[in-house]
Design a protein around this motif. Structure first.
Motif, PDB file in Angstrom:
ATOM      1  N   ASN A 292      46.731  31.541  44.426  1.00 33.37           N
ATOM      2  CA  ASN A 292      46.535  31.120  42.889  1.00 33.37           C
ATOM      3  C   ASN A 292      47.732  30.528  42.203  1.00 33.37           C
ATOM      4  O   ASN A 292      47.377  29.613  41.477  1.00 33.37           O
ATOM      5  CB  ASN A 292      46.091  32.434  42.108  1.00 33.37           C
ATOM      6  CG  ASN A 292      44.918  32.949  42.493  1.00 33.37           C
ATOM      7  OD1 ASN A 292      44.065  32.260  42.920  1.00 33.37           O
ATOM      8  ND2 ASN A 292      44.468  34.398  42.260  1.00 33.37           N
ATOM      9  N   LYS A 293      48.746  31.134  42.473  1.00 29.13           N
ATOM     10  CA  LYS A 293      49.734  30.409  41.716  1.00 29.13           C
ATOM     11  C   LYS A 293      50.419  29.152  42.183  1.00 29.13           C
ATOM     12  O   LYS A 293      50.849  28.165  41.572  1.00 29.13           O
ATOM     13  CB  LYS A 293      51.164  31.258  41.479  1.00 29.13           C
ATOM     14  CG  LYS A 293      50.929  32.538  40.850  1.00 29.13           C
ATOM     15  CD  LYS A 293      52.288  33.189  40.554  1.00 29.13           C
ATOM     16  CE  LYS A 293      51.814  34.443  39.619  1.00 29.13           C
ATOM     17  NZ  LYS A 293      53.027  34.932  38.834  1.00 29.13           N
TER      18      LYS A 293
ATOM     19  N   LYS B 198      41.108  25.262  43.638  1.00 28.47           N
ATOM     20  CA  LYS B 198      41.354  26.098  44.379  1.00 28.47           C
ATOM     21  C   LYS B 198      40.506  25.987  45.547  1.00 28.47           C
ATOM     22  O   LYS B 198      39.276  26.069  45.743  1.00 28.47           O
ATOM     23  CB  LYS B 198      40.915  27.647  43.866  1.00 28.47           C
ATOM     24  CG  LYS B 198      41.630  28.918  44.843  1.00 28.47           C
ATOM     25  CD  LYS B 198      41.287  30.061  43.949  1.00 28.47           C
ATOM     26  CE  LYS B 198      41.363  31.190  45.010  1.00 28.47           C
ATOM     27  NZ  LYS B 198      41.430  32.494  44.597  1.00 28.47           N
TER      28      LYS B 198
ATOM     29  N   GLU C 282      46.520  36.193  48.066  1.00 27.21           N
ATOM     30  CA  GLU C 282      45.511  35.847  46.941  1.00 27.21           C
ATOM     31  C   GLU C 282      46.540  35.201  45.665  1.00 27.21           C
ATOM     32  O   GLU C 282      46.252  34.253  45.268  1.00 27.21           O
ATOM     33  CB  GLU C 282      44.637  36.761  46.446  1.00 27.21           C
ATOM     34  CG  GLU C 282      43.670  36.573  45.402  1.00 27.21           C
ATOM     35  CD  GLU C 282      42.488  35.963  45.674  1.00 27.21           C
ATOM     36  OE1 GLU C 282      42.334  35.636  46.951  1.00 27.21           O
ATOM     37  OE2 GLU C 282      41.793  35.330  44.518  1.00 27.21           O
TER      38      GLU C 282
END
Ligand code: ADP
Length: 495
Positions: A125-126, A279, A121
């Motif tokens: 996300n990054k 995302k 995760e």
């Protein structure tokens, strides 16, 4: 004096150099293949020095073949195979290990460990990426850990890392510039695509010292000059982009929702999502398309592993065609697929199914089934897999697109393109030039140097070869229904 752009296209199997004129026409091409090393099962390496030598030969060759004066080269654009990792000594320019190629799987178990440690995760996300051996991060770690001296030299600041763009620029500038662009940086698992910076938390996870990383410059900007001795002129390097992002730009997919699909061995589908990184809920990759004037453009990317490769299978294993180009005529010997559905899972099924154990399956064979039906179902399956990806991308991005721009070897197949248009109910447009990757980075360079003024200038240079419009009256709904039912059945049987 007429001016030209030199595009360097550093591919996975060959080093190419292409000269474009102001009308974006290819004046000359030179190309040299280089060695592929497979030292162990799942390992793939290149000799970085051989890549540089073949690239330099291609550059010198293309200039002499085209008989242009090096001083008439306005600027250089560099596009490259992405993710492939080189680490070298900055004092003597010697790589400390072979380049580890994007296809290399040696770091898969470290990736599994990261997933078990619940890093997915945070990393998604990054970086916008999934944890996979494909990307550079774990390859860098592997080289640094391969020998104690290598790790020590890196900690002391004697070694530097680069993807192939960085390696070539370092050599073209005789070690004066250690740079990359965000489209390449965003494939390393070390780059935070939200804030456009290398990320300390990621560097810690992958155990990579910050001092080995290149500076990240705009994809379209004069960022360095090649050394005068290379070809006798100090030419600016004004464009840098990874191959798929360069192709997106070469197709002029510059607005949110613009999509290009490359039909090669596999399919590479990439959608411009504008100023926001999306995302994905469907394990598509979110990536940086390019950075121009300090402003990022993002993209969503999805791939199909087997596309043109399925046509090769029809040729080499089933033997129903002798050449890939014959598949169109064979498929045209029948009016429809005769109830046949081909699931092209020859190496598992990627997005959105993600079943690595799925196997290729042909449904619906009867005594009436002919080679033509198999050929037609094979072409349909390439278009259906592309449709699967595009539908999920549209859901992720919440953008509906109107045109699909296409390129790659199998995009020459008119029947396949018509089927694609019918199944997506959208226009499919094929440009005249097949060199979209090199053209994209030539565009990026030419915009930065002033060779071309702006994007609307470029619009006149993107010339359509053929457009395919959806046929409303055909049996596309039926083909899609059968596909959905049968692929579910295949996945269920696998459980
Ligand atoms: P790559 O860059 O992945 O090597 P190319 O863009 O050169 O691929 O395209 C080659 C692929 O396209 C091969 O897999 C081949 O089977 C397929 N191909 C070539 N011509 C046709 C055609 N007319 N119809 C369908 N597939 C084709």
């Amino acid at each position: 004096m007429d001016k030209f752009i030199l595009a360097i296209d550093a591919g996975t199997t060959s080093s190419r150099a292409i000269i474009f004129n102001k009308r974006a026409e290819v004046i000359e091409i030179a190309q040299y293949e280089f060695s592929q090393f497979f030292p162990k099962e799942g390992w793939v390496e290149h000799d970085a020095t051989e890549i540089w030598n073949t690239q330099l030969k291609a550059i010198k060759d293309v200039i002499s073949k085209s008989k242009i004066n090096p001083k008439s080269i306005d600027s250089i654009g560099i596009t490259n195979q992405r993710e492939t990792t080189v680490i070298w000594n900055k004092d003597n320019g010697q790589p400390v290990y072979n380049a580890i190629v994007w296809q290399d799987r040696r770091t898969a178990s470290f990736c599994d460990k990261l997933k078990e440690d619940n890093k997915s995760e945070l990393i998604q996300n990054k970086t916008g990426l999934v944890i996979d051996a494909y990307f550079s991060g774990t390859k860098i770690k592997w080289i640094l850990d391969s020998k104690r001296e290598i790790r020590e030299q890196a900690e002391k600041g004697q070694l530097i890392f680069g993807t192939i763009d960085t390696w070539l620029i370092w050599n073209l500038t005789k070690g004066r510039h250690h740079i990359t662009d965000p489209s390449n940086a965003s494939r390393t698992l070390l780059y935070n695509i939200k804030i456009d910076k290398w990320d300390d938390e990621l560097l810690e996870i992958f155990d990579v010292p910050r001092n080995i990383l290149p500076e990240v410059v705009d994809s379209s900007a004069i960022s360095a000059y090649i050394d005068n001795q290379i070809i006798g002129s100090k030419i600016p390097i004004a464009g840098i982009a990874g191959d798929q992002q360069a192709a997106l730009f070469g197709q002029l997919c510059v607005n949110p929702g613009d999509v290009k699909n490359t039909y090669g061995t596999g399919c590479f589908c990439i959608m411009n999502t504008g100023k926001s990184s999306v995302k994905s809920k469907n394990k598509m990759l979110s990536t940086i398309a390019w950075r121009i004037n300090g402003e990022l453009t993002y993209a969503l990317e999805g791939s199909v592993f087997v596309a043109g490769a399925l046509i090769q299978w029809l040729r080499d294993k089933l033997g129903i065609i002798k050449d890939a180009s014959e598949v169109e005529n064979l498929a045209n010997t029948v009016e429809d697929n005769g109830g046949v559905t081909f699931i092209p899972a020859l190496s598992g099924l990627a997005a959105p199914y993600w079943d690595p154990y799925a196997q290729g399956t042909i449904f619906g064979i009867t005594r009436g089934t002919e080679n033509g039906h198999i050929a037609r179902a094979a072409l349909e399956s390439i278009a259906l897999r592309t449709r699967d990806i595009i539908i999920e991308m549209q859901k992720d991005a919440k953008i509906k697109f109107t045109n699909l721009k296409v390129d790659g070897g199998a995009s020459k197949n008119n029947l396949l393109m018509q089927i694609q248009s019918d199944l997506l109910q959208t226009n499919v447009v094929r440009p005249k030039t097949t060199e979209t990757t090199a053209l994209g980075v030539a565009f990026l360079a030419g915009l930065a140097s002033g060779f071309w003024k702006n994007i609307s200038d470029l619009n006149d240079l993107w010339i359509e070869d053929k457009s395919f419009n959806p046929n409303l009256k055909n049996d596309s709904k039926h083909i899609i229904n059968l596909w959905e039912i049968r692929i579910k059945k295949l996945l269920k049987d696998n459980e």
